[in-house]
Design a protein around this motif. Sequence first.
Motif, PDB file in Angstrom:
ATOM      1  N   ALA A  64       0.836  -1.201   0.000  1.00  0.00           N
ATOM      2  CA  ALA A  64       0.000   0.000   0.000  1.00  0.00           C
ATOM      3  C   ALA A  64       0.873   1.253   0.000  1.00  0.00           C
ATOM      4  N   LEU A  65       1.937   1.252   0.816  1.00  0.00           N
ATOM      5  CA  LEU A  65       2.797   2.434   0.885  1.00  0.00           C
ATOM      6  C   LEU A  65       3.569   2.613  -0.418  1.00  0.00           C
ATOM      7  N   ALA A  66       4.017   1.494  -0.996  1.00  0.00           N
ATOM      8  CA  ALA A  66       4.756   1.591  -2.263  1.00  0.00           C
ATOM      9  C   ALA A  66       3.870   2.175  -3.355  1.00  0.00           C
ATOM     10  N   LEU A  67       2.554   2.013  -3.197  1.00  0.00           N
ATOM     11  CA  LEU A  67       1.615   2.499  -4.207  1.00  0.00           C
ATOM     12  C   LEU A  67       0.946   3.809  -3.774  1.00  0.00           C
ATOM     13  N   HIS A  68       1.546   4.466  -2.781  1.00  0.00           N
ATOM     14  CA  HIS A  68       1.068   5.786  -2.338  1.00  0.00           C
ATOM     15  C   HIS A  68      -0.385   5.764  -1.876  1.00  0.00           C
ATOM     16  N   MET A  69      -0.796   4.686  -1.242  1.00  0.00           N
ATOM     17  CA  MET A  69      -2.174   4.574  -0.796  1.00  0.00           C
ATOM     18  C   MET A  69      -2.318   5.066   0.645  1.00  0.00           C
ATOM     19  N   ALA A  70      -3.555   5.355   1.038  1.00  0.00           N
ATOM     20  CA  ALA A  70      -3.846   5.699   2.424  1.00  0.00           C
ATOM     21  C   ALA A  70      -4.242   4.416   3.159  1.00  0.00           C
ATOM     22  N   VAL A  71      -3.494   4.079   4.210  1.00  0.00           N
ATOM     23  CA  VAL A  71      -3.775   2.855   4.956  1.00  0.00           C
ATOM     24  C   VAL A  71      -4.908   3.124   5.955  1.00  0.00           C
ATOM     25  N   THR A  72      -5.915   2.258   5.952  1.00  0.00           N
ATOM     26  CA  THR A  72      -7.038   2.386   6.878  1.00  0.00           C
ATOM     27  C   THR A  72      -6.595   1.877   8.251  1.00  0.00           C
ATOM     28  N   PRO A  73      -6.658   2.716   9.290  1.00  0.00           N
ATOM     29  CA  PRO A  73      -6.182   2.251  10.609  1.00  0.00           C
ATOM     30  C   PRO A  73      -6.984   1.050  11.129  1.00  0.00           C
ATOM     31  N   HIS A  74      -8.313   1.094  10.932  1.00  0.00           N
ATOM     32  CA  HIS A  74      -9.152  -0.036  11.355  1.00  0.00           C
ATOM     33  C   HIS A  74      -9.867  -0.578  10.129  1.00  0.00           C
ATOM     34  N   SER A  75      -9.337  -1.635   9.537  1.00  0.00           N
ATOM     35  CA  SER A  75     -10.067  -2.261   8.433  1.00  0.00           C
ATOM     36  C   SER A  75     -10.711  -3.525   8.975  1.00  0.00           C
ATOM     37  N   ARG A  76     -11.572  -4.146   8.170  1.00  0.00           N
ATOM     38  CA  ARG A  76     -12.153  -5.360   8.720  1.00  0.00           C
ATOM     39  C   ARG A  76     -12.393  -6.417   7.644  1.00  0.00           C
ATOM     40  N   PHE A  77     -12.566  -7.628   8.125  1.00  0.00           N
ATOM     41  CA  PHE A  77     -12.753  -8.756   7.222  1.00  0.00           C
ATOM     42  C   PHE A  77     -14.235  -9.071   7.061  1.00  0.00           C
ATOM     43  N   ALA A  78     -14.574  -9.525   5.853  1.00  0.00           N
ATOM     44  CA  ALA A  78     -15.960  -9.867   5.560  1.00  0.00           C
ATOM     45  C   ALA A  78     -15.996 -11.254   4.928  1.00  0.00           C
ATOM     46  N   ARG A  79     -17.145 -11.867   5.003  1.00  0.00           N
ATOM     47  CA  ARG A  79     -17.344 -13.138   4.318  1.00  0.00           C
ATOM     48  C   ARG A  79     -18.052 -12.896   2.996  1.00  0.00           C
ATOM     49  N   LYS A  80     -17.494 -13.460   1.952  1.00  0.00           N
ATOM     50  CA  LYS A  80     -18.108 -13.391   0.633  1.00  0.00           C
ATOM     51  C   LYS A  80     -18.651 -14.791   0.359  1.00  0.00           C
ATOM     52  N   ASN A  81     -19.962 -14.895   0.338  1.00  0.00           N
ATOM     53  CA  ASN A  81     -20.585 -16.216   0.310  1.00  0.00           C
ATOM     54  C   ASN A  81     -20.894 -16.691  -1.106  1.00  0.00           C
ATOM     55  N   TYR A  82     -20.323 -17.800  -1.483  1.00  0.00           N
ATOM     56  CA  TYR A  82     -20.734 -18.457  -2.725  1.00  0.00           C
ATOM     57  C   TYR A  82     -20.286 -19.906  -2.664  1.00  0.00           C
ATOM     58  N   PHE A  83     -20.914 -20.714  -3.493  1.00  0.00           N
ATOM     59  CA  PHE A  83     -20.582 -22.142  -3.485  1.00  0.00           C
ATOM     60  C   PHE A  83     -19.733 -22.496  -4.694  1.00  0.00           C
ATOM     61  N   TYR A  84     -18.603 -23.059  -4.452  1.00  0.00           N
ATOM     62  CA  TYR A  84     -17.787 -23.620  -5.516  1.00  0.00           C
ATOM     63  C   TYR A  84     -16.881 -24.647  -4.852  1.00  0.00           C
ATOM     64  N   PRO A  85     -16.615 -25.773  -5.509  1.00  0.00           N
ATOM     65  CA  PRO A  85     -15.895 -26.841  -4.806  1.00  0.00           C
ATOM     66  C   PRO A  85     -14.506 -26.456  -4.308  1.00  0.00           C
ATOM     67  N   ASP A  86     -13.865 -25.447  -4.951  1.00  0.00           N
ATOM     68  CA  ASP A  86     -12.519 -25.104  -4.483  1.00  0.00           C
ATOM     69  C   ASP A  86     -12.540 -24.152  -3.285  1.00  0.00           C
ATOM     70  N   LEU A  87     -13.740 -23.867  -2.767  1.00  0.00           N
ATOM     71  CA  LEU A  87     -13.870 -22.962  -1.622  1.00  0.00           C
ATOM     72  C   LEU A  87     -14.451 -23.763  -0.456  1.00  0.00           C
ATOM     73  N   PRO A  88     -13.590 -24.312   0.415  1.00  0.00           N
ATOM     74  CA  PRO A  88     -14.071 -25.301   1.386  1.00  0.00           C
ATOM     75  C   PRO A  88     -15.119 -24.776   2.351  1.00  0.00           C
ATOM     76  N   LYS A  89     -15.012 -23.529   2.788  1.00  0.00           N
ATOM     77  CA  LYS A  89     -15.926 -23.038   3.822  1.00  0.00           C
ATOM     78  C   LYS A  89     -17.283 -22.627   3.277  1.00  0.00           C
ATOM     79  N   GLY A  90     -17.403 -22.463   1.952  1.00  0.00           N
ATOM     80  CA  GLY A  90     -18.641 -21.927   1.400  1.00  0.00           C
ATOM     81  C   GLY A  90     -18.621 -20.409   1.419  1.00  0.00           C
ATOM     82  N   TYR A  91     -17.529 -19.827   1.898  1.00  0.00           N
ATOM     83  CA  TYR A  91     -17.330 -18.376   1.813  1.00  0.00           C
ATOM     84  C   TYR A  91     -15.842 -18.111   1.782  1.00  0.00           C
TER      85      TYR A  91
END
Lengths: 484, 99
Positions: A64-91
Motif C-alpha cells: 500500500a505504501l509503495a503504491l502511495h495509498m492511504a492505509v485504513t487504521p481499522h479495516s475489517r474482514f468480511a465473508r463473501k458467500n458463494y458455493f464452488y468446490p474449491d472454496l471449502p468453507k462456502g465463503y
Amino acid sequence: MALDVPVIGLEVHVQLRTRTKLFCGCGAGFGAPPNHLTCPVCLGLPGALPVLNAEAVRLAVRAALALHMAVTPHSRFARKNYFYPDLPKGYQITQHDRPLATGGWLEVPLPGGGAARVALAQLHLEEDSGKSLHAAAGGAGGSRLDFNRAGAPLAEIVTEPCLGSPEEAADFLRALHARLTFAGVTTGRMEEGALRCDANVSLRDPATGDGTERVEVKNLNSFRFVERALAHEVSRQREAVASGAVVARETRLFDPGSGATAVLREKETFEDYRYFPDPDLPPLVVGEALLAQERHRRDEAPEALRTRFRTEMGLPDYDAGVLTQDRETAAYFEAVARRCADPKAASNWVMTEVLRQVKAHGGDWTRLRVHPEELGALLAQVAEGRLSTALAKAVFARMAESGEEAGTAVRALGGPVVRDGETLSALVDEALRAQPRAAEDVRAGHGRALGVLVGEVLRRSGGRAEPRAARRLLRVRLGLDAEE
Amino acid sequence: MDEPVLSVAGFAALQRLARLRLSAEEAARLRPQLEAILGYVRRLEALDAESAEAGEEAAAPLRPDEPRPGLSPGEALAAAPDASEGFFRVPRVLKGPGA
C-alpha cells in the motif's frame, strides 16, 4: 464520435511472500504434492478459528505504501458467500466495506519516454481458493481438488477504470510487478501464479459520456495474455456496437489457446454474495509502529541503500555498489542477508553465483528459481559448518536449474553429508598423511594450520564432508580438545 | 419498520443461493423461524448505538509467520466422500462462480 474509446480497470491478485497461509500455519509455498499443506482451518472443518498472519499484514501495508495509498487504521474482514468446490468453507474471507488501503497511484513508464500515473482505487487482503483440476471434456471421473493453495495470502489491488488501451493495461501490470517484487511483497513468479489479473472492459463515447455495460474478463495470468485478451474483448465490443447489438454485463473467460474470450456467466449482483463482517475476526488494526517501519523502508533510494549496506551491514563500497545496481539485486541480497545473518557471505554469493544465474536467464529475476530465503538458509548451514562451500555451490546450481528444495538437491548430489563414521575417519587419516607439515604446525600450537587440513578433508570428500565434524575429528587426532 | 422482514421473493432467492430445495412443509416451518431471527436483528438495528459509550474495539490478534504441522494428506482426505490419487474428488464442474 461513438461508443469507441476503451475503458479498462484491472483487479490484480498478488500472492504475498509469506511462509504460511493468511489464517493458519500451513505452508504457503508452491509445488508440494496435492493436499500436503492443509489443516482444519484452511479446509473449513467445524470449530476451526482463523488467526491472522502478521507478515501478510506487513507485506500488504508495504504494498500500500509503495503504491502511495492511504492505509485504513481499522479495516475489517468480511465473508463473501458463494458455493464452488474449491472454496471449502462456502465463503471466502476478504475485505469489503473497509479495505486495508484506498486511493494511491503507480507511475508507469511510457514507451516514448516519460511516465503516466495510473490511479488506484483500493487494496485489500483476502484468502486464495483451492485449485480445481477439471476432467477432460466428455471424460469421466469428475473434478479433482487440491487445497494446498486454499487460504494462501493475497493482496487484491484494484485500479480505477482509467486505462485506455490493452497496451497500457499490460504496461501497468509490468510496472506493478516490478514495483512489488522489488519491495519484497511477492516473489513475482508469474508461472506460479504470484500475480493474477481480471479486467473490466467497456466502451465509452467521450462526446456524450455514454458507455456500454462492463464486461469482466478473467484468467489473465501473463503480461502477454492481458494484452491479447483485452485486444480481443475491445474489438468484440466494437463489433457488437457497430452491428447494433447490446453488450451484455457478464463475465468472460480468456482462452489462451484460441486467443478469444467466451461467456463464463452472467454477472452476479452485489447482494448475491451476501457480504457481512466475519464474526471470527476482530478488526485489523494497523498500528503506528508498523507504519513507521514500513515507511522508513519505502523511502530508500538506491543511494540511501548503498550507504546503508556500507554502514549498517559493513560491506565494502564495491559490494554495496554492485548490489544496488538494480532493485531486484538489492532486494534479493537483503532477503538472503536477513536469513543467514552474514551480510558479507550473502554479498559474495549474490555477486557471483546468483548474478551468474540471473544473467544466464537474460536478466529475468522471475526465472531465478531459488528463493532468497532458501539461499539464506543454505548459507546459514555453511556458516554453522554443516555444509562445505563447494557442496553448497553445487546445491545452489542444482536448485536454480531444477527448482528442487535444498534437501532434495543435497541428496541428489551424492547422498547425505558425511559427518561421522569410518568414511570421515578415513578422510581425516588421508588428509593428515597428505599434509604432514600442517599437522606438525597444529601440534606445535599453530591453530590456524587446522584450516588447511579441514580444506584437505573437504577436497577429498568431494565437498560432502561436514566441515564442523571434520574439524572436530582432526582436533582429536592431533591431541587437542574436540571443541575450540 | 412495518414492511415484511422477508418477502416471498426474498425467501425464494435465499433458497437458490443456499442451493436448497425445500418442500412446501419445510418452507412453511423454516420461513417463520428465519423471520423471527431477522426480526430480532431488526430490533437491534433500532437501538440508538450512536449515543452509547463506545467500548474499546478489540484488535485482531496476529500470529507470527511460522509454519506449523497440519494434517497429513491421509487425515485431510479421510472425511472426503470421494478421493483419488491424493485429490478430493467432486462431481464434474466446468462453470461456476469464482472469486
